[in-house]
Enzyme design. Sequence first.
Site, PDB file in Angstrom:
ATOM      1  N   ASP A  25       0.823  -1.222   0.000  1.00  0.00           N
ATOM      2  CA  ASP A  25       0.000   0.000   0.000  1.00  0.00           C
ATOM      3  C   ASP A  25       0.847   1.258   0.000  1.00  0.00           C
ATOM      4  O   ASP A  25       2.019   1.211   0.335  1.00  0.00           O
ATOM      5  CB  ASP A  25      -0.778   0.051   1.324  1.00  0.00           C
ATOM      6  CG  ASP A  25      -2.098  -0.652   1.234  1.00  0.00           C
ATOM      7  OD1 ASP A  25      -2.334  -1.320   0.230  1.00  0.00           O
ATOM      8  OD2 ASP A  25      -2.893  -0.499   2.177  1.00  0.00           O
ATOM      9  N   LYS A  54      -3.853   2.939  -2.776  1.00  0.00           N
ATOM     10  CA  LYS A  54      -5.066   3.727  -3.019  1.00  0.00           C
ATOM     11  C   LYS A  54      -4.838   5.050  -2.337  1.00  0.00           C
ATOM     12  O   LYS A  54      -4.953   5.152  -1.116  1.00  0.00           O
ATOM     13  CB  LYS A  54      -6.278   3.068  -2.369  1.00  0.00           C
ATOM     14  CG  LYS A  54      -6.695   1.776  -2.999  1.00  0.00           C
ATOM     15  CD  LYS A  54      -7.907   1.244  -2.286  1.00  0.00           C
ATOM     16  CE  LYS A  54      -8.157  -0.190  -2.684  1.00  0.00           C
ATOM     17  NZ  LYS A  54      -8.895  -0.926  -1.694  1.00  0.00           N
ATOM     18  N   MET A  97      -8.852   9.039   8.493  1.00  0.00           N
ATOM     19  CA  MET A  97      -9.374   9.503   7.193  1.00  0.00           C
ATOM     20  C   MET A  97     -10.343  10.674   7.366  1.00  0.00           C
ATOM     21  O   MET A  97     -11.362  10.742   6.669  1.00  0.00           O
ATOM     22  CB  MET A  97     -10.089   8.341   6.459  1.00  0.00           C
ATOM     23  CG  MET A  97      -9.150   7.232   6.074  1.00  0.00           C
ATOM     24  SD  MET A  97      -9.994   5.824   5.341  1.00  0.00           S
ATOM     25  CE  MET A  97     -10.608   4.965   6.768  1.00  0.00           C
TER      26      MET A  97
HETATM   27  N1  SAH Z   1      -4.895   0.378   8.675  1.00  0.00           N
HETATM   28  C1  SAH Z   1      -4.396   1.706   8.998  1.00  0.00           C
HETATM   29  C2  SAH Z   1      -5.419   2.773   8.689  1.00  0.00           C
HETATM   30  C3  SAH Z   1      -5.761   2.907   7.224  1.00  0.00           C
HETATM   31  S1  SAH Z   1      -6.903   4.165   6.891  1.00  0.00           S
HETATM   32  C4  SAH Z   1      -3.961   1.742  10.463  1.00  0.00           C
HETATM   33  O1  SAH Z   1      -4.198   0.789  11.196  1.00  0.00           O
HETATM   34  O2  SAH Z   1      -3.366   2.730  10.861  1.00  0.00           O
HETATM   35  C5  SAH Z   1      -5.850   5.503   6.454  1.00  0.00           C
HETATM   36  C6  SAH Z   1      -5.785   6.508   7.560  1.00  0.00           C
HETATM   37  O3  SAH Z   1      -4.901   6.073   8.574  1.00  0.00           O
HETATM   38  C7  SAH Z   1      -5.240   7.857   7.139  1.00  0.00           C
HETATM   39  O4  SAH Z   1      -6.238   8.649   6.530  1.00  0.00           O
HETATM   40  C8  SAH Z   1      -4.815   8.427   8.467  1.00  0.00           C
HETATM   41  O5  SAH Z   1      -5.923   8.921   9.186  1.00  0.00           O
HETATM   42  C9  SAH Z   1      -4.309   7.188   9.194  1.00  0.00           C
HETATM   43  N2  SAH Z   1      -2.842   7.026   9.136  1.00  0.00           N
HETATM   44  C10 SAH Z   1      -2.165   5.974   8.665  1.00  0.00           C
HETATM   45  N3  SAH Z   1      -0.834   6.144   8.837  1.00  0.00           N
HETATM   46  C11 SAH Z   1      -0.672   7.333   9.446  1.00  0.00           C
HETATM   47  C12 SAH Z   1       0.447   8.071   9.927  1.00  0.00           C
HETATM   48  N4  SAH Z   1       1.706   7.612   9.805  1.00  0.00           N
HETATM   49  N5  SAH Z   1       0.216   9.258  10.512  1.00  0.00           N
HETATM   50  C13 SAH Z   1      -1.024   9.732  10.681  1.00  0.00           C
HETATM   51  N6  SAH Z   1      -2.119   9.088  10.245  1.00  0.00           N
HETATM   52  C14 SAH Z   1      -1.954   7.895   9.650  1.00  0.00           C
END
Ligand code: SAH
Length: 244
Positions: free
Chosen positions: A40, A62, A174
């Site tokens: 991803d 995505k 998100m």
């Molecule tokens: N599966 C992921 C989330 C995916 S949805 C998890 O467990 O973290 C995508 C969202 O994750 C982004 O829009 C943001 O809100 C958050 N996100 C993922 N990585 C991030 C990071 N390093 N810093 C801040 N937000 C993050």
Amino acid sequence: MSGSTKTPELYVVGAGPGDPELITVKAYKVLQRADVVLYDNLANKELLDITRDECEKIYVGKHPYGSYTPQEKIHELIQEKALSKGTVVRLKGGDPYIFGRGFEEVLFARQHGIATYYIPGVTSMQASGLEDIPLTHRAVSEGIWAITGTKKDGSLSNDLRLAMQSNATVVIYMGMKKAVEIAETYRDAGNGNIPVAVVQHASLPHKKSVTGQVQDLPQLIQEHHLTHPALIIIGWVVGLEKNE
Ligand code: SAH
């Protein structure tokens, strides 16, 4: 499709929040023996260095503001690569089952006779601790409510209104495109003064973190040029270090 003598298997693996050293030992080991990695945009590319030279690495990201790999295409690749090459690692940012479609991929693979395994990851909200924001704290927060800012139909989750009435820390994934609505929801309920933090690129060297009041969320984001990927954390756990 040339068949493989290896058993077709799919590992749905959490890549952690960003810092490559925050993956699990299990994830590290399976990356070392992977035949194919489907990754991803939120999985740190440095993790691909763990794989063997022969391992095929395919980007299936995505991005909310850019390129988009349809889910069906990812399913197709899982099937094709598991059957032709053997061990497929599906590397997803954070934890694969938290606002990721990891479980759909597992169910698809199972339906097609591919063995499946899940390796949890550190979800991005846990990296808030690196900003001195504990997600719970005995004195101020009795739990955590993790919500998606953008539902399947694009609207803001109704759960936000419910979460706001609880004593829990509210973490919105998100949610950056919904800042105005989030601020209004809190303000309309008389909760506009609750502290908020926006953490972008949590756990990475170029991370940005700002705090303020939830009623000022859109201005905070604008003034500090914050953008995806970022988490919005709302609750009295934000700013605790200032009250020491
Ligand atoms: N599966 C992921 C989330 C995916 S949805 C998890 O467990 O973290 C995508 C969202 O994750 C982004 O829009 C943001 O809100 C958050 N996100 C993922 N990585 C991030 C990071 N390093 N810093 C801040 N937000 C993050």
